[in-house]
Write a protein that holds these residues in place. Structure first.
Motif, PDB file in Angstrom:
ATOM      1  N   THR A 163      59.442  80.279  45.099  1.00  0.00           N
ATOM      2  CA  THR A 163      60.510  79.425  45.647  1.00  0.00           C
ATOM      3  C   THR A 163      60.532  78.037  44.985  1.00  0.00           C
ATOM      4  N   LYS A 214      64.488  74.600  39.301  1.00  0.00           N
ATOM      5  CA  LYS A 214      65.364  75.064  38.215  1.00  0.00           C
ATOM      6  C   LYS A 214      66.818  75.059  38.667  1.00  0.00           C
ATOM      7  N   GLY A 215      67.030  75.469  39.908  1.00  0.00           N
ATOM      8  CA  GLY A 215      68.388  75.514  40.473  1.00  0.00           C
ATOM      9  C   GLY A 215      69.007  74.128  40.495  1.00  0.00           C
ATOM     10  N   PHE A 216      68.175  73.122  40.811  1.00  0.00           N
ATOM     11  CA  PHE A 216      68.681  71.750  40.820  1.00  0.00           C
ATOM     12  C   PHE A 216      69.063  71.316  39.396  1.00  0.00           C
ATOM     13  N   TYR A 217      68.191  71.613  38.433  1.00  0.00           N
ATOM     14  CA  TYR A 217      68.483  71.209  37.046  1.00  0.00           C
ATOM     15  C   TYR A 217      69.806  71.813  36.570  1.00  0.00           C
ATOM     16  N   GLU A 218      70.084  73.034  37.027  1.00  0.00           N
ATOM     17  CA  GLU A 218      71.335  73.680  36.616  1.00  0.00           C
ATOM     18  C   GLU A 218      72.555  72.994  37.244  1.00  0.00           C
ATOM     19  N   ARG A 219      72.327  72.345  38.402  1.00  0.00           N
ATOM     20  CA  ARG A 219      73.454  71.719  39.117  1.00  0.00           C
ATOM     21  C   ARG A 219      73.434  70.205  39.052  1.00  0.00           C
ATOM     22  N   HIS A 252      62.204  78.166  41.671  1.00  0.00           N
ATOM     23  CA  HIS A 252      63.616  78.464  41.863  1.00  0.00           C
ATOM     24  C   HIS A 252      64.361  77.210  42.343  1.00  0.00           C
ATOM     25  N   PHE A 253      63.735  76.484  43.259  1.00  0.00           N
ATOM     26  CA  PHE A 253      64.298  75.258  43.834  1.00  0.00           C
ATOM     27  C   PHE A 253      64.558  74.224  42.731  1.00  0.00           C
TER      28      PHE A 253
END
Ligand code: AMP
Ligand code: FES
Ligand code: ZN
Length: 311
Positions: free
Chosen positions: A248, A254-259, A251-252
């Motif tokens: 998690t 990496k997901g932020f970096y994408e957004r 994922h948390f």
């Protein structure tokens, strides 16, 4: 428990990746993770001269070791903060490691600029120790990396550091911090060096295991002014979530970096440094930079103090 890759006895279990690895395969895993982060976020290339900000702690020494093994041209920068025994021991660890890998270490003493160390500066300016320390470290690291001809500055921030500050910033909707946050802080001025965090794909536990396997000697103690209970609490909360659902944390983040552009778009002008400081010539948002303002205040106070005691 056997190594998932080669079948030899495993030394570490990595639930987030659903594998267990032997010593050799784990080291290769660590090198691969760092190589991957550097490539994914276009941090630097073999043409760059990388300044590694080394505190003497496990993360930054592991980073220096890894980048050297990956074949990058590196050198260390250490800021001696003037925090008693803690700073002297930190410097010692950084120097020992530099000698071991036969690499150059630039050492900067805060007292050469302020006449005193961080605790006294915080007292004089009535600012929080960690905040004043952060301002001074950022300025000195950038300035000396630039003056020494480095093209990029790498710090040892790891996945736990980044995920916990992200959580803190989200909980309190600190949009400005979220806008600035990322694995790469681009250069917005010729004298402002690009900053990168190549360890963002590795957890504290993975880095600690790596330093043990590599026999890297680092300072175990935390800074006596270590950032309050909140960031430690956020790390603890994230570890609880991670134990419940491995992977998690990664994922948390990496997901932020994408957004992250969602937040960056809110502050299009924020990262621009328009001026050069009239005192030191380094980038500043006003006429005099924050570092020089601090320095003036501390010098005045110390000089006044000296006059009163000699009068
Ligand atoms: P911290 O903010 O203490 O968690 O440190 C984050 C990163 O900043 C470390 O991994 C180092 O790369 C860098 N750093 C911290 N303190 C120093 C220091 N005294 N000298 C050089 N680099 C430092
Ligand atoms: Fe800066 Fe602790 S490292 S106050
Ligand atoms: Zn200045």
């Amino acid at each position: 428990m056997k190594c998932k890759i080669c079948g030899r006895p495993a030394v570490i279990k990595l639930p987030a990746h659903n594998i267990a690895l032997c010593e050799k395969c784990f080291e290769e895993f660590v090198l691969r993770r760092v190589k991957n982060a550097i490539k994914t976020y276009k941090m630097f290339t073999k043409d760059d001269k990388v300044a590694v900000a080394v505190s003497g702690g496990k993360d930054s020494l592991a980073l220096w070791d890894i980048l050297t093994r990956l074949g990058y041209e590196t050198g260390g920068i250490h800021i001696h903060l003037g925090i008693g025994k803690y700073s002297d021991e930190s410097l010692q660890k950084a120097e020992n490691f530099a000698k071991k890998i036969n690499s150059e270490l630039t050492v900067i003493y805060v007292r050469d600029f302020f006449g005193t160390g961080i605790p006294e500066i915080a007292k004089i300016t009535k600012r929080k120790t960690c905040s004043v320390c952060g301002t001074i470290k950022r300025y000195l690291m950038n300035r000396f990396a630039y003056e020494k001809g480095y093209t990029v500055l790498a710090t040892g921030h790891n996945l736990d550091d980044e995920a916990s500050t992200l959580l803190g910033n989200l909980l309190y909707w600190k949009d400005l911090y979220l806008a600035r946050k990322g694995p790469v802080l681009p250069s917005t001025h010729p004298k402002l060096i690009r900053k990168v965090k190549p360890l963002v794909f590795l957890t504290e536990r993975e880095i600690a295991a790596y330093t043990i396997l590599r026999g890297i000697d680092y300072i175990y103690e935390e800074c006596p002014h270590a950032a309050g209970a909140t960031s430690i609490f956020h790390k603890h909360v994230l570890n609880e979530i991670e134990n419940y659902s491995p992977g998690t944390k990664l994922h948390f983040l990496k997901g932020f970096y994408e957004r992250k552009n969602i937040f960056a778009r809110l502050y299009p002008e924020e990262t621009k440094m328009q001026h050069e400081c009239k005192e030191c010539g380094y980038p500043s948002s006003g006429e005099i930079c924050g570092f020089c303002k601090l320095r003036r205040r501390v010098k005045e106070k110390l000089e006044n103090g000296r006059e009163t005691t000699t009068a």
